[in-house]
Motif scaffolding. Structure first.
Motif, PDB file in Angstrom:
ATOM      1  N   GLY A  35      38.692  31.164  86.015  1.00 61.28           N
ATOM      2  CA  GLY A  35      40.110  31.363  85.730  1.00 61.28           C
ATOM      3  C   GLY A  35      40.426  31.246  84.249  1.00 61.28           C
ATOM      4  N   GLU A  36      39.783  30.290  83.575  1.00 53.86           N
ATOM      5  CA  GLU A  36      39.991  30.132  82.135  1.00 53.86           C
ATOM      6  C   GLU A  36      39.492  31.363  81.368  1.00 53.86           C
ATOM      7  N   ALA A  37      38.349  31.891  81.777  1.00 54.26           N
ATOM      8  CA  ALA A  37      37.817  33.095  81.118  1.00 54.26           C
ATOM      9  C   ALA A  37      38.753  34.282  81.340  1.00 54.26           C
ATOM     10  N   ALA A  38      39.266  34.404  82.554  1.00 52.81           N
ATOM     11  CA  ALA A  38      40.199  35.495  82.844  1.00 52.81           C
ATOM     12  C   ALA A  38      41.454  35.356  81.994  1.00 52.81           C
ATOM     13  N   LYS A  39      41.970  34.133  81.909  1.00 54.18           N
ATOM     14  CA  LYS A  39      43.182  33.888  81.123  1.00 54.18           C
ATOM     15  C   LYS A  39      42.968  34.254  79.662  1.00 54.18           C
ATOM     16  N   GLU A  40      41.805  33.882  79.120  1.00 54.34           N
ATOM     17  CA  GLU A  40      41.483  34.214  77.732  1.00 54.34           C
ATOM     18  C   GLU A  40      41.453  35.727  77.515  1.00 54.34           C
ATOM     19  N   ALA A  41      41.125  36.465  78.568  1.00 48.94           N
ATOM     20  CA  ALA A  41      41.080  37.930  78.491  1.00 48.94           C
ATOM     21  C   ALA A  41      42.432  38.553  78.844  1.00 48.94           C
ATOM     22  N   GLY A  42      43.437  37.710  79.094  1.00 56.48           N
ATOM     23  CA  GLY A  42      44.764  38.219  79.392  1.00 56.48           C
ATOM     24  C   GLY A  42      45.010  38.550  80.850  1.00 56.48           C
ATOM     25  N   VAL A  43      44.141  38.038  81.735  1.00 53.74           N
ATOM     26  CA  VAL A  43      44.280  38.309  83.170  1.00 53.74           C
ATOM     27  C   VAL A  43      44.654  36.996  83.861  1.00 53.74           C
ATOM     28  N   ALA A  44      45.781  37.016  84.554  1.00 57.31           N
ATOM     29  CA  ALA A  44      46.238  35.816  85.250  1.00 57.31           C
ATOM     30  C   ALA A  44      45.712  35.815  86.679  1.00 57.31           C
ATOM     31  N   LEU A  45      44.855  34.857  86.987  1.00 57.24           N
ATOM     32  CA  LEU A  45      44.356  34.675  88.346  1.00 57.24           C
ATOM     33  C   LEU A  45      44.783  33.297  88.819  1.00 57.24           C
ATOM     34  N   SER A  46      45.196  33.210  90.061  1.00 54.71           N
ATOM     35  CA  SER A  46      45.601  31.924  90.618  1.00 54.71           C
ATOM     36  C   SER A  46      44.366  31.091  90.964  1.00 54.71           C
ATOM     37  N   LYS A  47      44.588  29.799  91.166  1.00 47.81           N
ATOM     38  CA  LYS A  47      43.506  28.911  91.592  1.00 47.81           C
ATOM     39  C   LYS A  47      42.923  29.400  92.917  1.00 47.81           C
ATOM     40  N   ASP A  48      43.787  29.834  93.836  1.00 44.63           N
ATOM     41  CA  ASP A  48      43.305  30.352  95.123  1.00 44.63           C
ATOM     42  C   ASP A  48      42.433  31.592  94.930  1.00 44.63           C
ATOM     43  N   GLU A  49      42.833  32.466  94.014  1.00 44.02           N
ATOM     44  CA  GLU A  49      42.050  33.684  93.772  1.00 44.02           C
ATOM     45  C   GLU A  49      40.682  33.362  93.183  1.00 44.02           C
ATOM     46  N   THR A  50      40.634  32.465  92.217  1.00 44.42           N
ATOM     47  CA  THR A  50      39.336  32.156  91.599  1.00 44.42           C
ATOM     48  C   THR A  50      38.441  31.395  92.564  1.00 44.42           C
ATOM     49  N   ARG A  51      39.028  30.535  93.375  1.00 42.80           N
ATOM     50  CA  ARG A  51      38.208  29.831  94.367  1.00 42.80           C
ATOM     51  C   ARG A  51      37.653  30.805  95.400  1.00 42.80           C
ATOM     52  N   GLU A  52      38.441  31.790  95.802  1.00 38.79           N
ATOM     53  CA  GLU A  52      37.925  32.764  96.768  1.00 38.79           C
ATOM     54  C   GLU A  52      36.772  33.570  96.169  1.00 38.79           C
ATOM     55  N   ILE A  53      36.841  33.852  94.882  1.00 42.10           N
ATOM     56  CA  ILE A  53      35.741  34.556  94.214  1.00 42.10           C
ATOM     57  C   ILE A  53      34.473  33.707  94.269  1.00 42.10           C
ATOM     58  N   VAL A  54      34.594  32.430  93.969  1.00 42.63           N
ATOM     59  CA  VAL A  54      33.429  31.541  93.927  1.00 42.63           C
ATOM     60  C   VAL A  54      32.918  31.209  95.331  1.00 42.63           C
ATOM     61  N   TYR A  55      33.819  30.912  96.245  1.00 45.88           N
ATOM     62  CA  TYR A  55      33.422  30.500  97.595  1.00 45.88           C
ATOM     63  C   TYR A  55      33.090  31.683  98.506  1.00 45.88           C
ATOM     64  N   GLY A  56      33.521  32.887  98.137  1.00 48.34           N
ATOM     65  CA  GLY A  56      33.266  34.061  98.971  1.00 48.34           C
ATOM     66  C   GLY A  56      34.188  34.150 100.176  1.00 48.34           C
ATOM     67  N   MET A  57      35.188  33.302 100.209  1.00 48.48           N
ATOM     68  CA  MET A  57      36.182  33.262 101.283  1.00 48.48           C
ATOM     69  C   MET A  57      37.299  32.350 100.805  1.00 48.48           C
ATOM     70  N   PRO A  58      38.436  32.356 101.470  1.00 45.59           N
ATOM     71  CA  PRO A  58      39.476  31.405 101.071  1.00 45.59           C
ATOM     72  C   PRO A  58      38.952  29.971 101.124  1.00 45.59           C
ATOM     73  N   TYR A  59      39.360  29.177 100.156  1.00 48.76           N
ATOM     74  CA  TYR A  59      38.870  27.806 100.022  1.00 48.76           C
ATOM     75  C   TYR A  59      39.094  26.985 101.281  1.00 48.76           C
ATOM     76  N   GLU A  60      40.268  27.084 101.873  1.00 48.70           N
ATOM     77  CA  GLU A  60      40.560  26.306 103.076  1.00 48.70           C
ATOM     78  C   GLU A  60      39.626  26.695 104.224  1.00 48.70           C
ATOM     79  N   GLU A  61      39.273  27.972 104.302  1.00 46.52           N
ATOM     80  CA  GLU A  61      38.327  28.429 105.327  1.00 46.52           C
ATOM     81  C   GLU A  61      36.946  27.837 105.068  1.00 46.52           C
ATOM     82  N   TRP A  62      36.505  27.837 103.800  1.00 47.43           N
ATOM     83  CA  TRP A  62      35.208  27.268 103.465  1.00 47.43           C
ATOM     84  C   TRP A  62      35.178  25.791 103.823  1.00 47.43           C
ATOM     85  N   LYS A  63      36.244  25.072 103.447  1.00 40.73           N
ATOM     86  CA  LYS A  63      36.304  23.640 103.757  1.00 40.73           C
ATOM     87  C   LYS A  63      36.206  23.398 105.261  1.00 40.73           C
ATOM     88  N   ALA A  64      36.931  24.189 106.036  1.00 43.22           N
ATOM     89  CA  ALA A  64      36.916  24.013 107.491  1.00 43.22           C
ATOM     90  C   ALA A  64      35.531  24.277 108.077  1.00 43.22           C
TER      91      ALA A  64
END
Length: 101
Positions: free
Chosen positions: A51-80
């Motif tokens: 998310g910080e790298a995206a922000k530096e490039a002028g792209v706003a990504l939410s915490k949920d969006e960046t976590r889904e990129i990393v986890y490969g699914m929504p974070y709450e789904e991964w946790k469950a």
């Protein structure tokens, strides 16, 4: 040492990051607290850095969006599906070594 172009460095870094995510995806048994206690970073850290790298490039990504990129699914789904309760020993180790800042 071989001199790499900026494009090659970026491509190789991206491929390495994708491989790291694939490795973590194949090891959901490795909990974030395990990663934090051993390496000082976890999947959430990777999502934050993304998310910080995206922000530096002028792209706003939410915490949920960046976590889904990393986890490969929504974070709450991964946790469950994969997150387990950390032992008292792991929690104590985390508190002792918790990054501040």
């Amino acid at each position: 040492m071989t001199e790499l172009s900026e494009a090659e460095k970026t491509a190789f870094e991206a491929a390495t990051f994708r491989r790291l995510l694939a490795h973590l995806d194949a090891r959901p048994d490795v909990q974030n607290i395990d990663l934090m206690n051993l390496a000082g970073f976890c999947r959430n850290c990777l999502a934050n850095w993304y998310g910080e790298a995206a922000k530096e490039a002028g792209v706003a990504l939410s915490k949920d969006e960046t976590r889904e990129i990393v986890y490969g699914m929504p974070y709450e789904e991964w946790k469950a599906k994969h997150q387990t309760e950390a032992s008292d020993k792991k929690k104590a180790a985390f508190e002792k070594n918790r990054p501040h800042g």
